[in-house]
Design a protein around this motif. Structure first.
Motif, mmCIF file in Angstrom:
data_model
loop_
_atom_site.group_PDB
_atom_site.id
_atom_site.type_symbol
_atom_site.label_atom_id
_atom_site.label_comp_id
_atom_site.label_asym_id
_atom_site.label_seq_id
_atom_site.Cartn_x
_atom_site.Cartn_y
_atom_site.Cartn_z
ATOM 1 N N TRP A 132 0.809 -1.152 -0.096
ATOM 2 C CA TRP A 132 0.050 -0.035 0.026
ATOM 3 C C TRP A 132 0.724 1.250 0.098
ATOM 4 N N SER A 134 0.946 4.010 1.874
ATOM 5 C CA SER A 134 1.331 4.305 3.129
ATOM 6 C C SER A 134 2.508 3.551 3.678
ATOM 7 N N SER A 137 5.468 4.402 0.819
ATOM 8 C CA SER A 137 6.273 5.810 0.883
ATOM 9 C C SER A 137 6.802 6.074 2.022
ATOM 10 N N ARG A 141 8.507 9.674 3.003
ATOM 11 C CA ARG A 141 7.745 10.737 4.031
ATOM 12 C C ARG A 141 8.501 10.726 5.342
ATOM 13 N N TRP A 186 -2.252 5.276 11.383
ATOM 14 C CA TRP A 186 -1.035 4.573 11.823
ATOM 15 C C TRP A 186 0.001 5.707 11.930
ATOM 16 N N ARG A 191 4.217 2.988 10.440
ATOM 17 C CA ARG A 191 4.320 3.015 8.851
ATOM 18 C C ARG A 191 5.845 2.629 8.403
#
Length: 438
Positions: A132, A134, A137, A141, A186, A191
């Protein structure tokens, strides 16, 4: 490295047919899953470690899901095949050395035999195609948090996501976001951990009492033989996984085989098209027609072709037999949908519905809940009971009696003192009478 197959009955080593009758295809599918005959009588202590690991190897994987309205999703498929068993055996297999099972992204998050771990390396490398957003990435991020999480796991593992988040906050990292509406919220720590878990930098060393993953380094969790095993190239890995899906099904379409280990993204489309003809050419798979379902089916060389199926079992919504809904409808005539995320007013059969397998057909379905707060030691609540459309009126009483026996057995395994049938569904009255009689 290949996945160890289940033992092949002598009766299965014969010339493969080119066409299967509908009933024969159902029995073949049930035999591949270990559901075609009554559960073995194993004495007062029930199934042991050997029976549990053998059942997992036959299935190839156990899907993990957080819903716990009845029992954890990965626990029920083994119960369906083995009967009441000590769930601590499964905890031991994935939570204590030498581990025989490990968590991985297989058919969603799953427990798989440790020998399967190298076969999934291609997915860990191709995380941008399979994870996914999230998760994939996280390096962009949360670069600082990712570096900190790597250090924490290396120094403190095994640790939960909550423990890692607390340590990050102590170091001045971002706080966990506030819960807003429905869905996951999350933290940065979670993450990062999920990214590291998906890519294989960290693995699950087990689960705590709240069923939270305990993250640790692979070299402290996986057996040395698995860590040292050569990683197969992508072609060989996808071939082995496609074959494992075919073996677990007995008879299957390419769609079914793909679905078992989620071989349907990125390069896997081309790889499946490449290895499927090889599996046919070497005799691993035989193209067959299935009565009422046409061509495009394949029979695995290890598939047994029993003349009858007389088992009975309640099946979890996450049971491998019901993974692929189209296959379930084609072979068994059962249209099934998980209605957990359907608004209550729009549900047809209930929130957590288990199909009831009787012989070679799914005869009914029940919406179940383990009510541990009920008086008298808790109750297994049947919130709705429905007969399948094909169930003849004259069979309802016998099916209700068989289902009542299964519910009593399930209640005992869950440590619940009673079975309570609520008046919802067209089989509820017959089932309530059978439960009272039992």
């Amino acid at each position: 490295m290949d996945i160890a197959p289940a033992p092949v009955p002598r009766s299965a080593v014969r010339r493969r047919p080119e066409r299967l009758g509908a009933a024969q295809a159902r029995r073949t599918a049930l035999a591949a899953q270990g559901l075609h005959r009554p559960r073995p009588a194993l004495g007062a202590d029930g199934p042991g470690l050997r029976q549990v690991i053998a059942a997992v190897r036959r299935l190839g994987l156990l899907q993990i899901d957080s819903v716990n309205v009845l029992a954890r999703a990965h626990l029920v498929p083994l119960y369906s095949r083995l009967g009441p068993y000590d769930v601590g055996l499964l905890d031991r297999l994935h939570g204590r050395a030498p581990r025989r099972l490990v968590e991985a992204w297989a058919h969603e998050a799953s427990f798989v035999p440790v020998e399967t771990w190298p076969l999934l390396e291609w997915r860990r490398r191709a995380y941008r195609d399979h994870a996914w957003g999230s998760i994939s990435s996280a390096p962009e991020r949360h670069p600082a948090e990712l570096a900190a999480v790597r250090t924490i796991v290396a120094e403190r593992g095994p640790v939960t996501a909550a423990q890692v988040q607390a340590l990050l906050e102590e170091q001045g990292g971002p706080a966990r976001p506030e819960k807003v509406g429905w869905g996951w919220n999350w933290s940065a720590a979670r993450r990062c951990l999920e990214y590291l878990f998906f890519t294989g930098e960290v693995v699950a060393a087990g689960r705590d009492l709240a069923f939270q993953r305990l993250y640790d380094l692979p070299q402290r969790v996986l057996p040395r033989a698995v860590l040292d095993a050569p990683v197969p190239d992508d072609v060989d890995a996808v071939r082995a996984l496609l074959e494992a899906g075919a073996r677990a099904h007995g008879v299957a379409t390419v769609r079914d085989m793909r679905d078992y280990f989620r071989l349907r993204r990125g390069r896997t489309n081309a790889l499946v098209a490449q290895v499927l003809p090889q599996l046919v050419e070497d005799g691993t798979l035989t193209p067959v027609e299935v009565e009422g379902a046409g061509g495009g089916w394949y029979l695995h060389r290890d598939a047994a072709l029993p003349r009858r199926a007389d088992g009975a079992a309640l099946l979890s919504p996450f049971d491998p037999l019901v993974f692929e809904r189209t296959r379930l409808e084609q072979l068994f005539g059962t249209t099934y949908r998980i209605e957990i995320y359907v608004p209550a007013a729009k549900r047809v059969h209930g929130y957590y519905v288990l199909p009831f397998l009787e012989g070679e057909r799914i005869a009914a379905r029940v919406d179940l809940k383990a009510d541990r707060r009920a008086e008298g030691g808790g109750a297994l609540r049947v919130r709705a009971a429905h007969a399948e459309p094909h169930l003849a009126p004259g069979r309802r009483g016998a099916t209700a009696q068989g289902l009542a026996a299964e519910l009593r057995l399930l209640a005992g395994w869950l440590g619940l003192g009673d079975v309570v049938v609520e008046p919802a569904g067209d089989l509820a009255a017959d089932l309530a009478a059978a439960v009272r009689a039992a």
